[in-house]
Design a protein around this motif. Structure first.
Motif, PDB file in Angstrom:
ATOM      1  N   GLY A 100      37.407  -2.513 -10.867  1.00 14.76           N
ATOM      2  CA  GLY A 100      35.965  -2.665 -10.677  1.00 14.76           C
ATOM      3  C   GLY A 100      35.432  -3.944 -11.288  1.00 14.76           C
ATOM      4  N   GLY A 101      34.179  -4.240 -10.938  1.00 20.73           N
ATOM      5  CA  GLY A 101      33.497  -5.414 -11.482  1.00 20.73           C
ATOM      6  C   GLY A 101      33.303  -5.279 -12.983  1.00 20.73           C
ATOM      7  N   GLN A 102      33.128  -4.066 -13.460  1.00 23.53           N
ATOM      8  CA  GLN A 102      32.885  -3.876 -14.896  1.00 23.53           C
ATOM      9  C   GLN A 102      34.064  -4.415 -15.719  1.00 23.53           C
ATOM     10  N   ALA A 103      35.289  -4.067 -15.314  1.00 20.13           N
ATOM     11  CA  ALA A 103      36.466  -4.572 -16.034  1.00 20.13           C
ATOM     12  C   ALA A 103      36.560  -6.096 -15.889  1.00 20.13           C
ATOM     13  N   TYR A 125      18.415  -7.348 -17.180  1.00 21.98           N
ATOM     14  CA  TYR A 125      19.866  -7.390 -17.038  1.00 21.98           C
ATOM     15  C   TYR A 125      20.425  -6.021 -16.620  1.00 21.98           C
ATOM     16  N   TYR A 126      21.613  -6.071 -16.004  1.00 20.05           N
ATOM     17  CA  TYR A 126      22.359  -4.850 -15.695  1.00 20.05           C
ATOM     18  C   TYR A 126      22.766  -4.194 -17.015  1.00 20.05           C
ATOM     19  N   ALA A 127      22.587  -2.874 -17.056  1.00 21.07           N
ATOM     20  CA  ALA A 127      22.632  -2.128 -18.324  1.00 21.07           C
ATOM     21  C   ALA A 127      23.846  -2.409 -19.213  1.00 21.07           C
ATOM     22  N   ILE A 170      25.253 -14.805 -15.359  1.00 15.87           N
ATOM     23  CA  ILE A 170      24.149 -14.669 -14.397  1.00 15.87           C
ATOM     24  C   ILE A 170      24.538 -13.656 -13.323  1.00 15.87           C
ATOM     25  N   ASN A 171      23.539 -13.183 -12.588  1.00 16.76           N
ATOM     26  CA  ASN A 171      23.790 -12.198 -11.536  1.00 16.76           C
ATOM     27  C   ASN A 171      22.814 -12.432 -10.387  1.00 16.76           C
ATOM     28  N   THR A 172      23.350 -12.850  -9.253  1.00 21.31           N
ATOM     29  CA  THR A 172      22.540 -13.006  -8.043  1.00 21.31           C
ATOM     30  C   THR A 172      23.381 -12.624  -6.837  1.00 21.31           C
ATOM     31  N   ASN A 174      20.285 -10.020  -7.644  1.00 19.49           N
ATOM     32  CA  ASN A 174      20.143  -9.485  -8.996  1.00 19.49           C
ATOM     33  C   ASN A 174      19.857  -7.992  -9.060  1.00 19.49           C
ATOM     34  N   ASN A 175      20.543  -7.358  -9.961  1.00 22.30           N
ATOM     35  CA  ASN A 175      20.214  -6.018 -10.427  1.00 22.30           C
ATOM     36  C   ASN A 175      19.667  -6.227 -11.845  1.00 22.30           C
ATOM     37  N   PRO A 176      18.455  -5.852 -12.163  1.00 19.37           N
ATOM     38  CA  PRO A 176      17.610  -4.874 -11.469  1.00 19.37           C
ATOM     39  C   PRO A 176      16.503  -5.437 -10.587  1.00 19.37           C
ATOM     40  N   SER A 202      29.650 -15.610 -13.318  1.00 14.66           N
ATOM     41  CA  SER A 202      28.746 -15.366 -12.195  1.00 14.66           C
ATOM     42  C   SER A 202      29.075 -14.013 -11.565  1.00 14.66           C
ATOM     43  N   ASP A 203      28.193 -13.047 -11.804  1.00 12.40           N
ATOM     44  CA  ASP A 203      28.388 -11.695 -11.284  1.00 12.40           C
ATOM     45  C   ASP A 203      27.834 -11.658  -9.858  1.00 12.40           C
ATOM     46  N   GLU A 204      28.752 -11.556  -8.895  1.00  5.29           N
ATOM     47  CA  GLU A 204      28.356 -11.659  -7.479  1.00  5.29           C
ATOM     48  C   GLU A 204      28.678 -10.369  -6.725  1.00  5.29           C
ATOM     49  N   VAL A 205      28.551  -9.225  -7.420  1.00  2.00           N
ATOM     50  CA  VAL A 205      28.961  -7.968  -6.776  1.00  2.00           C
ATOM     51  C   VAL A 205      28.045  -7.579  -5.611  1.00  2.00           C
ATOM     52  N   TYR A 206      26.852  -8.205  -5.519  1.00  5.37           N
ATOM     53  CA  TYR A 206      25.948  -7.906  -4.390  1.00  5.37           C
ATOM     54  C   TYR A 206      25.933  -9.031  -3.356  1.00  5.37           C
ATOM     55  N   ASP A 207      26.990  -9.851  -3.316  1.00  5.94           N
ATOM     56  CA  ASP A 207      26.913 -11.071  -2.490  1.00  5.94           C
ATOM     57  C   ASP A 207      26.796 -10.807  -0.997  1.00  5.94           C
ATOM     58  N   GLY A 232      33.674 -10.122  -8.889  1.00  4.64           N
ATOM     59  CA  GLY A 232      33.451  -9.521  -7.565  1.00  4.64           C
ATOM     60  C   GLY A 232      33.895  -8.073  -7.556  1.00  4.64           C
ATOM     61  N   SER A 233      33.539  -7.365  -6.491  1.00  2.90           N
ATOM     62  CA  SER A 233      33.845  -5.934  -6.443  1.00  2.90           C
ATOM     63  C   SER A 233      33.654  -5.413  -5.030  1.00  2.90           C
ATOM     64  N   LEU A 234      34.376  -4.356  -4.686  1.00  2.00           N
ATOM     65  CA  LEU A 234      34.134  -3.688  -3.402  1.00  2.00           C
ATOM     66  C   LEU A 234      33.180  -2.504  -3.560  1.00  2.00           C
ATOM     67  N   SER A 235      32.718  -2.251  -4.795  1.00  2.00           N
ATOM     68  CA  SER A 235      31.864  -1.080  -5.035  1.00  2.00           C
ATOM     69  C   SER A 235      30.651  -1.067  -4.124  1.00  2.00           C
ATOM     70  N   LYS A 236      29.895  -2.161  -4.124  1.00  2.00           N
ATOM     71  CA  LYS A 236      28.616  -2.193  -3.407  1.00  2.00           C
ATOM     72  C   LYS A 236      28.813  -2.619  -1.962  1.00  2.00           C
ATOM     73  N   SER A 237      29.685  -3.618  -1.746  1.00  4.58           N
ATOM     74  CA  SER A 237      29.834  -4.175  -0.398  1.00  4.58           C
ATOM     75  C   SER A 237      30.507  -3.204   0.558  1.00  4.58           C
ATOM     76  N   SER A 243      36.200   4.004  -6.358  1.00  6.44           N
ATOM     77  CA  SER A 243      37.594   3.548  -6.235  1.00  6.44           C
ATOM     78  C   SER A 243      37.968   2.552  -7.326  1.00  6.44           C
ATOM     79  N   ARG A 244      36.948   1.957  -7.981  1.00  7.14           N
ATOM     80  CA  ARG A 244      37.169   1.025  -9.090  1.00  7.14           C
ATOM     81  C   ARG A 244      38.068  -0.132  -8.659  1.00  7.14           C
ATOM     82  N   LEU A 245      37.545  -0.990  -7.814  1.00  7.45           N
ATOM     83  CA  LEU A 245      38.312  -2.123  -7.337  1.00  7.45           C
ATOM     84  C   LEU A 245      37.439  -3.380  -7.351  1.00  7.45           C
TER      85      LEU A 245
HETATM   86  C1  LIG Z   1      25.057  -6.340 -11.476  1.00  9.17           C
HETATM   87  C2  LIG Z   1      26.226  -5.425 -11.528  1.00  9.17           C
HETATM   88  N1  LIG Z   1      27.406  -5.904 -11.957  1.00  9.17           N
HETATM   89  C3  LIG Z   1      28.500  -5.134 -12.036  1.00  9.17           C
HETATM   90  C4  LIG Z   1      28.434  -3.806 -11.683  1.00  9.17           C
HETATM   91  C5  LIG Z   1      29.681  -2.983 -11.838  1.00  9.17           C
HETATM   92  O1  LIG Z   1      30.204  -2.677 -10.607  1.00  9.17           O
HETATM   93  P1  LIG Z   1      31.631  -1.982 -10.444  1.00  9.17           P
HETATM   94  O2  LIG Z   1      31.389  -0.650  -9.827  1.00  9.17           O
HETATM   95  O3  LIG Z   1      32.376  -2.898  -9.529  1.00  9.17           O
HETATM   96  O4  LIG Z   1      32.268  -1.884 -11.785  1.00  9.17           O
HETATM   97  C6  LIG Z   1      27.233  -3.241 -11.239  1.00  9.17           C
HETATM   98  C7  LIG Z   1      27.131  -1.817 -10.905  1.00  9.17           C
HETATM   99  O5  LIG Z   1      26.073  -1.261 -10.690  1.00  9.17           O
HETATM  100  C8  LIG Z   1      26.097  -4.080 -11.154  1.00  9.17           C
HETATM  101  O6  LIG Z   1      24.907  -3.627 -10.732  1.00  9.17           O
END
Ligand SMILES: Cc1ncc(COP(=O)(O)O)c(C=O)c1O
Length: 395
Positions: A100-103, A125-127, A170-172, A174-176, A202-207, A232-237, A243-245
Motif C-alpha cells: 500500500g501507499g502507507q508503507a 494533511y492526511y491523518a 506533498i499530496n495532489t 489532495n486529501n482532505p 510526492s503522494d500521488e495516490v489520487y493521480d 503510488g497505490s492501487l487502493s484508490k485508482s 489488497s494493500r498494493l
Molecule cells: C493522501 C493519502 N495517501 C496515502 C493513503 C494510503 O493509501 P493506501 O491504501 O495505498 O495505503 C491514503 C489513504 O486514504 C491517502 O488518502
C-alpha cells in the motif's frame, strides 16, 4: 516495562480526528441508520475480475514468499505507467512494490530523513502523515496551506519553513481538501526543494481522479527526478484498498536501499496480490476512469445543491474523493458542526480540525455514498447548516 519513547509518542498531541468516526460506527452497531461520509473508501467492492485474478494466482501456487522488491512484471508495469503518465525515463530499478501507499510513505521518509531531521508536510494533511514521519525518528513540521489561498501551499511560506529541513511531503490531488495543485504551485514547490536541498516526497495516490486541471508529478520537472520519491497505490485508482498494493518510485540507488528496508520490515507483498495488481493495471485507463467517475458525479451533485445557498462555501473539489466545505457562517467549529449534524441528522462527516489547524471551521465530506443517498445526505446537510446559521444562539 515501558515501550519505547518513539512508539509512545507516535501520534503526538494532535487530535487524531477519529472520535466522530468511532461515534458514528458505534451508533451503526447499535442499530441506528447513519449516512457515512467519513473515510476514503469506495462504495463499490473490488472488481470481480480482479478477485478472480487473486484466486487464479493463489490456485496456481503463488502463495509462498514473493520477491521482496516486487515481481519483475509488476515493477515493469508500474515503471511503464509512470513513463506513460509523466514522460520521465523509469525502469523497474526505480520501483519498489510495497504493501500500500502507507508503507511507501514510511519507506520514503526512512530513505529521506535521519534521526531528528525536520520533515515538512502540508496542513491540512492526511491523518497518518505526522505519525509516519515520527515513526522514522524525524520531527514532523506542518506548513499551512490556507483556505484564503484555495489550500494551495504558498512558495514564500514554504521557502521560509524549509530552511534547515530535510524533506517535504506533498499530496495532489489532495486529501482532505479535494484540491489539485496548479502548475505554479508545483513549480514553486520544486524551486523550494532545489533551493533548500530537500527530498520531495510526492503522494500521488489520487493521480487518476482529477476533475478540473491536470495532475502534474513534480518528478517530471527538470532536475527533480533525482530528489523526488513518488508514492503510488492501487487502493484508490482500482478500488483495491484492502489488497494493500502500492509503490515507491525514485532514484535506483535509493530503491536499492529501500529493498534492504523491505527485507527487514514487510518482506514484500503476497505474490497473488501482485499478480492481481498486474492484471488490474492491464485493464488500462478506461477502467481507472470508471472507478473515478462516481466521485466526479457526486461532486457535481453537491455543487448543484450548493448553488442555491449562501451559508456554506465550498472549496472547489477538483479531484480525489472529497469535498471540503467552509461552515464558519453557521457559527460552529468543524467539530461542533460534525457532532451536531450526527446527532440531529444522523449524517457523519469529518471535522476539518482533524486534518490540522488550517482546515478549522470546515468539514470534509467523502463522496462515497451511492448517488441518490449522497444527494439526500447533502440536501439534509445544507438544510441543517442553513437552519444553524439562522439561529446561531442555539449553540
Ligand atoms: C493522501 C493519502 N495517501 C496515502 C493513503 C494510503 O493509501 P493506501 O491504501 O495505498 O495505503 C491514503 C489513504 O486514504 C491517502 O488518502
Amino acid at each position: 516495562m515501558q515501550p519505547s519513547t518513539r512508539i509512545r509518542t507516535l501520534t503526538g498531541t494532535e487530535d487524531d480526528g477519529w472520535g466522530l468516526f468511532i461515534r458514528a460506527r458505534s451508533m451503526i452497531a447499535a442499530g441506528e441508520e447513519v449516512l457515512e461520509l467519513t473515510i476514503g473508501e469506495h462504495d463499490i467492492r473490488t472488481d470481480p475480475r480482479i478477485l478472480e485474478a487473486i484466486f487464479r494466482s493463489a490456485r496456481d501456487g503463488h502463495t509462498g514468499y514473493a520477491m521482496v522488491p516486487g515481481i519483475p512484471k509488476l515493477r515493469e508495469a508500474v515503471a511503464k505507467r509512470l513513463r506513460d503518465r509523466t514522460g520521465v525515463p523509469t525502469t523497474p530499478d526505480n520501483i519498489l512494490i510495497t504493501p500500500g501507499g502507507q508503507a511507501a510513505l514510511f519507506a520514503s521518509h526512512h530513505a529521506a530523513c535521519d534521526q531528528g531531521d525536520r520533515a515538512l508536510f502540508i496542513d491540512p494533511y492526511y491523518a497518518t502523515y505526522p505519525g509516519t514521519i515520527r515513526a522514522v525518528g524525524a520531527e514532523a513540521v506542518p506548513v499551512q496551506a490556507r483556505p484564503e489561498d484555495g489550500f494551495q501551499p504558498r512558495q514564500d511560506v514554504l521557502m521560509e519553513a524549509a530552511q534547515g529541513a530535510r524533506s517535504l511531503l506533498i499530496n495532489t490531488p489532495n486529501n482532505p481538501t479535494g484540491v489539485v495543485y496548479t502548475p505554479d504551485t508545483i513549480a514553486g514547490i520544486a524551486e523550494v526543494a532545489e533551493a533548500q536541498d530537500l527530498w520531495l516526497i510526492s503522494d500521488e495516490v489520487y493521480d487518476t481522479q482529477v476533475w478540473d486541471g491536470h495532475h502534474i508529478s513534480p518528478r517530471a520537472l527538470p532536475g527533480m527526478a533525482e530528489r523526488t520519491l513518488v508514492v503510488g497505490s492501487l487502493s484508490k485508482s482500482h478500488a483495491m484498498t484492502g489488497s494493500r498494493l502500492g509503490w515507491v518510485a525514485g532514484p535506483a540507488e535509493v530503491i536499492d536501499r529501500l529493498i534492504t528496508l523491505a527485507t527487514h520490515t514487510t518482506y514484500g507483498v503476497p505474490g497473488y496480490i501482485q499478480d492481481a495488481g498486474l492484471y488490474a493495471l492491464s485493464l488500462g485507463a478506461e477502467f481507472e476512469a470508471e472507478i473515478g467517475a462516481p466521485f466526479r458525479r457526486r461532486r457535481d451533485i453537491l455543487n448543484a445543491l450548493l448553488a442555491g445557498q449562501q451559508v456554506i462555501r465550498a472549496v472547489p473539489a477538483q479531484g480525489a474523493m472529497y469535498a471540503m466545505l467552509d461552515i464558519r457562517a453557521t457559527g460552529l467549529t468543524g467539530e461542533g458542526f460534525a457532532n451536531a449534524l450526527l446527532d440531529a441528522e444522523k449524517i457523519a462527516v469529518m471535522p476539518g480540525e482533524s486534518f490540522g489547524d488550517a482546515a478549522a471551521g470546515h468539514i470534509r465530506v467523502a463522496l462515497t455514498l451511492p448517488d441518490d443517498a449522497f444527494a439526500e445526505a447533502a440536501s439534509r446537510l445544507i438544510r441543517f447548516a442553513t437552519a444553524r446559521a439562522a439561529t446561531p444562539a442555539a449553540e
